[in-house]
Motif scaffolding. Structure first.
Motif, PDB file in Angstrom:
ATOM      1  N   LYS A 269       0.908  -1.217  -0.016  1.00 19.19           N
ATOM      2  CA  LYS A 269      -0.234   0.378  -0.547  1.00 19.19           C
ATOM      3  C   LYS A 269       0.754   1.017   0.171  1.00 19.19           C
ATOM      4  O   LYS A 269       0.521   2.152  -0.206  1.00 19.19           O
ATOM      5  CB  LYS A 269      -0.785  -0.067   1.702  1.00 19.19           C
ATOM      6  N   GLY A 270       2.107   0.557   0.025  1.00 20.35           N
ATOM      7  CA  GLY A 270       3.092   2.525   0.079  1.00 20.35           C
ATOM      8  C   GLY A 270       2.752   3.230   1.715  1.00 20.35           C
ATOM      9  O   GLY A 270       3.159   4.475   1.447  1.00 20.35           O
ATOM     10  N   ILE A 271       2.064   2.535   2.450  1.00 24.02           N
ATOM     11  CA  ILE A 271       2.336   3.201   3.786  1.00 24.02           C
ATOM     12  C   ILE A 271       2.874   3.039   5.130  1.00 24.02           C
ATOM     13  O   ILE A 271       2.695   3.639   5.974  1.00 24.02           O
ATOM     14  CB  ILE A 271       0.818   3.591   3.958  1.00 24.02           C
ATOM     15  N   ALA A 272       3.841   1.685   4.768  1.00 26.83           N
ATOM     16  CA  ALA A 272       4.785   1.670   6.206  1.00 26.83           C
ATOM     17  C   ALA A 272       5.603   2.675   6.236  1.00 26.83           C
ATOM     18  O   ALA A 272       6.360   2.913   5.661  1.00 26.83           O
ATOM     19  CB  ALA A 272       5.512   0.195   5.170  1.00 26.83           C
ATOM     20  N   ASN A 273       5.875   2.954   7.874  1.00 28.69           N
ATOM     21  CA  ASN A 273       7.111   3.313   8.124  1.00 28.69           C
ATOM     22  C   ASN A 273       8.214   2.666   7.942  1.00 28.69           C
ATOM     23  O   ASN A 273       8.781   1.244   8.750  1.00 28.69           O
ATOM     24  CB  ASN A 273       6.833   3.124   9.554  1.00 28.69           C
ATOM     25  N   PRO A 274       9.152   3.013   7.545  1.00 28.91           N
ATOM     26  CA  PRO A 274      10.125   2.408   7.289  1.00 28.91           C
ATOM     27  C   PRO A 274      11.148   3.062   8.192  1.00 28.91           C
ATOM     28  O   PRO A 274      12.809   2.668   8.215  1.00 28.91           O
ATOM     29  CB  PRO A 274      11.028   3.303   5.815  1.00 28.91           C
TER      30      PRO A 274
END
Ligand code: NAI
Length: 334
Positions: A269-274
């Motif tokens: 989803k492109g929302i993970a916290n890196p």
């Protein structure tokens, strides 16, 4: 000077957070020669082996490894890649700092403690069998050798970082032989470090004290399962799994990874916290002796997190992983 670093994208959000972390590390000014290695479900699907020998060799031969999370199914399926990697390469020390991040609102300010987890034995030895239908046995292995080795790592960490106290966490009141050995080993090694205080705490009491007064702790050392559980707890004290880094360290080898897993609920989803993996990259920079670059990346992360607009959803913000990473990189390139 350029460092050879193996990166393992892993499963779920792994490839997303690994890519983001590589971008940040490349912007730190330190030169890396990156090479990719496969592990996890993806390696199982593509190569028929969740932890190929080529991956183990890549980890052995590179200066350091940056690893994304890898999936392990519950109950059936292949054994955990993490457990196998740590055991096969004897990455005996799992180092998990939990430090408050300015601007991230949690119950406590100024938490600053380190969980040192024994990484190779305990209940993770993989020795499980069914005795008769309906009765299974899992063996919990504790050896003096591994207990003394992890205790020494904890005390050496305390000395190197100017810490004051090491607390040995155990259940020696019930597990008199196994945790008795672990506790005795810690106190034996403590004698080599008279400048560091030592005490002990029963694991259930440690869980209660960590949530009611985390400032009472400095460095905590414990066996594998207790470390797995309590380090997720300490992660919750400082903002959650999205911000907690870790290092798996052996003799002359180290694998850096976030404490979190593959987060299947948000993968793709492109929302993970890196942040957790980027901060694991900071630990990697320190391990490689690149202190100045490590400090700069840490500051850039702190600055990006200080602004609510650039935080990801798990921290109450609305930024995508890419927007957040762009912000960290922009601060490093300033
Ligand atoms: P998890 O850590 O993947 O997820 C727990 C919760 O935290 C989920 O709601 C997830 O969305 C959230 N979360 C985790 N990391 C995040 C991030 N960077 N940004 C935003 N939110 C994040 O734990 P779970 O669900 O128990 O495990 C999923 C899989 O991961 C399992 O197959 C497990 O075996 C594996 N795992 C792998 C680890 C590793 O490779 N080091 C460590 C822990 C679990």
């Amino acid at each position: 000077m350029s460092y050879s670093v193996t990166f393992i994208p892993g499963d779920g959000i792994g490839p997303e957070v690994v890519e983001a972390s590589k971008r940040v590390l490349d912007a730190s000014g330190v030169e890396f020669e990156w090479s990719e290695a496969a592990a996890g479900q993806i390696a199982m699907d593509e190569l028929g082996d969740p932890l190929p020998e080529a991956t183990l060799e890549a980890v052995r031969s590179s200066d350091a490894t940056l690893k994304g999370p890898t999936a392990t199914s519950k109950g059936s399926g292949f054994r955990s890649v993490n457990v196998a990697l740590r055991q096969q390469l004897c990455l005996y020390a799992n180092y998990r700092p939990a430090r408050s991040i300015p601007g991230i609102k949690t119950r406590y300010d100024d938490v600053d403690l380190i969980v040192v987890r024994e990484n190779t034995e305990g209940l993770y030895s993989g020795l499980e069998h069914e005795i008769i239908p309906g009765v299974v046995e899992s063996l919990r292995i504790i050896t003096a050798k591994a207990s003394e080795r992890i205790a020494r790592f904890a005390f050496e960490t305390a000395v190197r970082q100017g810490r004051k106290r090491v607390t040995c966490v155990h259940k020696a009141n019930i597990l008199k032989l196994s945790d008795g050995l672990f506790l005795d080993s810690c106190f034996k090694i403590a004698k080599e470090f008279p400048q560091i205080e030592v005490d002990d705490c029963i694991v259930d009491a440690a869980a209660m004290k960590l949530v009611s007064n985390p400032h009472d702790f400095d460095v905590l050392v414990m066996e594998n399962l207790f470390g797995d559980i309590l380090s997720d707890l300490t992660s919750g004290l400082v903002g959650g799994l999205g911000v907690t880094p870790s290092a798996n360290v052996g003799d002359g080898m180290a694998v850096f990874e976030a404490v979190h897993g593959t987060a299947p609920d948000i993968a793709g989803k492109g929302i993970a916290n890196p942040t957790a993996l980027i901060l694991s990259g900071v630990l990697m920079l320190r391990y490689l002796g690149e202190k100045e670059a490590a400090d700069r990346v840490q500051e850039a992360v702190g600055a990006a997190l200080a602004d609510e607009k650039t935080r990801t959803g798990d921290l109450g913000g609305q930024a995508t992983s890419q927007q957040y990473t762009d912000c960290v990189v922009a601060r490093l390139e300033k």
